[in-house]
Design a protein around this motif. Sequence first.
Motif, PDB file in Angstrom:
ATOM      1  N   GLN A  97      -6.461  -2.502   4.265  1.00 33.83           N
ATOM      2  CA  GLN A  97      -5.721  -1.251   4.141  1.00 33.83           C
ATOM      3  C   GLN A  97      -6.373  -0.277   3.168  1.00 33.83           C
TER       4      GLN A  97
ATOM      5  N   ASP B 228      -5.831  -3.384   9.438  1.00 34.30           N
ATOM      6  CA  ASP B 228      -4.684  -2.929   8.660  1.00 34.30           C
ATOM      7  C   ASP B 228      -4.848  -1.444   8.351  1.00 34.30           C
TER       8      ASP B 228
ATOM      9  N   THR C 221       1.018  -6.116   5.739  1.00 34.13           N
ATOM     10  CA  THR C 221      -0.221  -6.532   5.072  1.00 34.13           C
ATOM     11  C   THR C 221      -0.149  -8.004   4.707  1.00 34.13           C
TER      12      THR C 221
ATOM     13  N   GLY D 140       0.810  -1.214   0.000  1.00 36.44           N
ATOM     14  CA  GLY D 140       0.000   0.000   0.000  1.00 36.44           C
ATOM     15  C   GLY D 140       0.845   1.266   0.000  1.00 36.44           C
TER      16      GLY D 140
HETATM   17 MG   LIG Z   1       0.268  -2.732   3.931  1.00 33.35          MG
END
Ligand SMILES: [Mg+2]
Lengths: 346, 338, 321
Positions: free
Chosen positions: C96, C175, C52, B168
Amino acid sequence: MVSSFQRYIINKTATYIVLWFLAAFLNFLLPRIMPGDPIGRYLETLYNMGQGTTGGIVQVVPEAEKLRQQVIEQFGLDKPPYTQFFLWLINFLRGDWGYSLAFPNLPPVIDLVKQYLPPTLMLLIPSLVISWVVGNYLGAYMALKGGKVDKIGLSSMQFISLIPAYWLIIVLVFIFGVYYKILPVSGKPGYMIPSLSFDYIKALLYHWILPMTTITLIGIGGWSIGMRAYVIYQLNANYMKYSKALGLPQRVLGRYAFRNAIIPQFIAFAMSFGGLFAGNLLVEMVYGYPGMGSLLSMILGRLDIFGMQAIFTFTATMILVANYVADIMYGFLDPRIRRGITEVVE
Amino acid sequence: MARDIVSKAQDLRLYYILPNNIYVKAVDGVNIEIPRGGFLGLVGESGSGKTTLAEGLLYLIDPPMIKISGKIFYIRKREGSSTEYETIDLETLPQHRLDQLRGVELSLIPQYAMDALNPTMKIGSFIKDVARYHGRDVDEILNRALERFKLLGLPSDILNRYPHELSGGMRQRTVVGISTLLNPKFLVADEPVSNLDVVQQHIVIDFLTELVEKKIVETLLMVTHDLHLILEKSRYLLLMYGGHIVETGSKEEVWSEPLHPYTKMFLESIPPVGSRIEEKRIRGIPGNPPDLRYPPPGCRFHPRCPFAMDICRRKEPPEIEVRPGRKVKCWLFVDRKV
Amino acid sequence: MGEPILSINNLTKTYALGLARRRYVKALDNISFKINKGEFVSLVGESGSGKTTLARIILRLTPPSSGEVIYKGKNVWSLSDEELRWYRKEVQGVFQDPYTSFNPFYKVDRALSVAVKKFLPGEDEHVVIRKVLESVRLNPDEVLGRYPHQLSGGQLQRIAIARALIPRPELLIADEYISMVDMSTRVDIVNLSRDLVDQYKMTIIMITHEMNMALYATDKMIVLFKGRIVEYGDTKKILKDPLHPYTQLMIEALPRIDKNIERKILQKTLDAQKKGLTESVRGCRFAYRCPFATERCFNEDPVLEEIDKDHYVACWLHNRR
Ligand SMILES: [Mg+2]
Ligand SMILES: Nc1ncnc2c1ncn2[C@@H]1O[C@H](COP(=O)(O)OP(=O)(O)OP(=O)(O)O)[C@@H](O)[C@H]1O
Ligand SMILES: Nc1ncnc2c1ncn2[C@@H]1O[C@H](COP(=O)(O)OP(=O)(O)OP(=O)(O)O)[C@@H](O)[C@H]1O
Ligand code: SF4
Ligand SMILES: [Mg+2]
């Protein structure tokens, strides 16, 4: 270390083999659970066509018994069930699909398929390809243009794809067959037996145009509606907003949307291939087109269990093959699916 | 005058239209002048309209967002002149001119950075497209991208990766790199560090600060919830509450003397580094943010304001310019001025 | 203490990139730890350090390359169908990226009501949903009836939290669940999490980049660096006395309003980054950024060792072996 790509393929392959066995098994059960008396029906047919014994049904009975005996022997019906199944499977794979009860001369089913399949493919492959290409193009065009073009386009496509096929057929037949009288309305190519003769091919082509147009139009409707939805979905995605914020021109955004939207359409295309082998029952019947659809209708109508067994197994096989190819393709076309594939097991 | 301002909105109302024809008044009557140059911060509660305003300043207005009223200007140096400035009304600009500005002069690091990249395209191919359609030398831009990605701590094979092959935070940094690739003059960064650890935050913020210091990016307007960050880096602050800009001023002024009651409570909600919940439980601002479909009459903060007076419940407070560049939208300050 | 609710044993995860020319990324490298029931645990670490990935493995979304995840004595990756249903109810995740965690074709209501129907049959859907939304400081009237793209980033994120709380999970893996909300709402959500742990004995693993929030509210902290655990233990001890230089760096780097604080370790990191130094392939992965690194650090892997009760670290400055 087996890469999960290989694992994925092995998994898929195994699944499809199991599915195929299942389909084959169901078809194997078919004649054993069918109600009615198929062999009696066959004899009735003979009688009605004037080829049976003139003495009427009663006199036919001994012949029926004889036929029954033949059938039992041929299919090993006196052997234990699992032997029967494997015997049947092996025969099927060897191309020995039994004899059709739908025709008085009991032709081998495989010969029938060899006769009726080419006209069907000739009808359905071009129409699938044309409708896929044109439909995707139109769908993407409507979605990208938006506004009036989209509104009008969508409603006409919905109209085409939603009206029952026979409606479209009536309209086409009326325009080209009744009004302009340029194309035949119905009937086989002169009741000829399908063959490779020049006359036959000419007649076939002549009879080909209307059913082909019908199927293509309906297909265009369906494909374009699907494509339009996929493109619109892509256009609303966040990556599209970002590309726009970076000043990429409309046509590039359109290209991105098209490329991502066509992936599922490819898959659907591959999957529809399997369906081709069943023919298009309705259209072929209405136009009297000599394809798999017509063949199937005869076979169903006359309770031809062996024909059904073989043709169902055959089409199920083709559909499974097409889906299998589509599943594998999916992995290659979409990197996100590949994600599952690229993971490693040590 | 024009030289001190990079972007300006007048009486801007940006609403979202819901399927049942109800409006969400996300930006509702905003008048702002974004000062030119340096690191600026736009802060406010979640759902207060920051993203909407940020997108509006770049004229990224697409349904269901609609502009109900107002004008949006971008002010830049006139080409070929070093002293003259021109004010561009983004609304009247033809689409292709707007496209030419975007990514090149005006750029956005979107809040949805993690979801901003085309899933079936490698990072490198996308950058090539961006370079190509802005008429840049593709190889030069690719090299620049590699260099900057390195500064952002991204792996060297990044150009060959698909977005889902990045974590991310890596996707977020990739987007930071791409949005600044063509050296935009005015950059709006909407939560550019929301998925980064404190160290990476420094790396990205230093990266952006350096672009600003080297005047590669002239003005950086950053939207963020990481208040510490903005207080550490920015020189000017805009505070948003319920679709309104409620206070503006230099960072020092706002920090040392917050005027609006919301600003005060907002700054107090920063938990001090190293505090523990058992010792002292920090509390958020009590009450709920306004429902922007039916914002409360009068001052939008009055239901939560400890100083609310009668007039606050009835009439929308005016914007008071306490000093040049220092504005507050609150009834408490009306008398002070007069 | 009793049985741990979750134990991670020697977990490793390697990703392969590219179809033709294969490259490998080791996202997790032999990770082990245990979590007890009713603990609030923070998992912090650099971007790309495998947080993650770890969450996805625990949630059974990505298979591990090797190692195991044991939940209440059962190996999560070899559950029977029935156990899987049980697991899916007891263990919930908040992902996330809130932008992609919802089906864009359905209103957010659907995700919530499906959860109620599935996990709390017989309860009043309406009441449950309103209550849970209010607990994450959303106004139900305002957010219900909307599609995911019609909400702000922070609103969407809180709906994801609400959805995960509906089944009243035993274990919640969150997350970056506060990354998109303002500071005041962050505090509220972290306080709420603390209360869930204290009052309902819920176990929460909070993955976060908000070091400050992690230090503020959690019981235990796991610090990950490049796929390895570098420090792990009682949060209060870590707050008081961070041992690993990377942990020290994370605390040092916390933004502060007073401007002129010295950040020695951070400076070293920033310099290394500018020089384009890449990670050490042998020895301690942090060595090239560490101001205290010695010869040994570059050559030998430090191992995770219990330095103090409930305080583990993998660093040659502290390792006794
Ligand atoms: Mg992550
Ligand atoms: N597409 C949309 N349709 C309807 N309402 C929307 C839409 N996008 C945003 N909103 C609403 O507009 C308001 C402002 O949203 P915006 O995204 O600008 O907030 P924000 O300040 O950026 O919040 P956050 O900090 O959570 O990102 C919110 O109440 C949100 O629910
Ligand atoms: N599907 C994938 N294919 C290949 N590599 C991947 C994949 N998912 C993650 N990675 C890689 O694994 C590493 C760890 O990723 P992960 O998403 O677990 O990090 P993270 O700690 O959650 O980081 P962040 O804080 O940025 O979200 C990264 O280097 C990333 O590039
Ligand atoms: S106008 Fe009134 S209610 Fe609004 S912030 Fe000022 S004092 Fe409070
Ligand atoms: Mg926002």
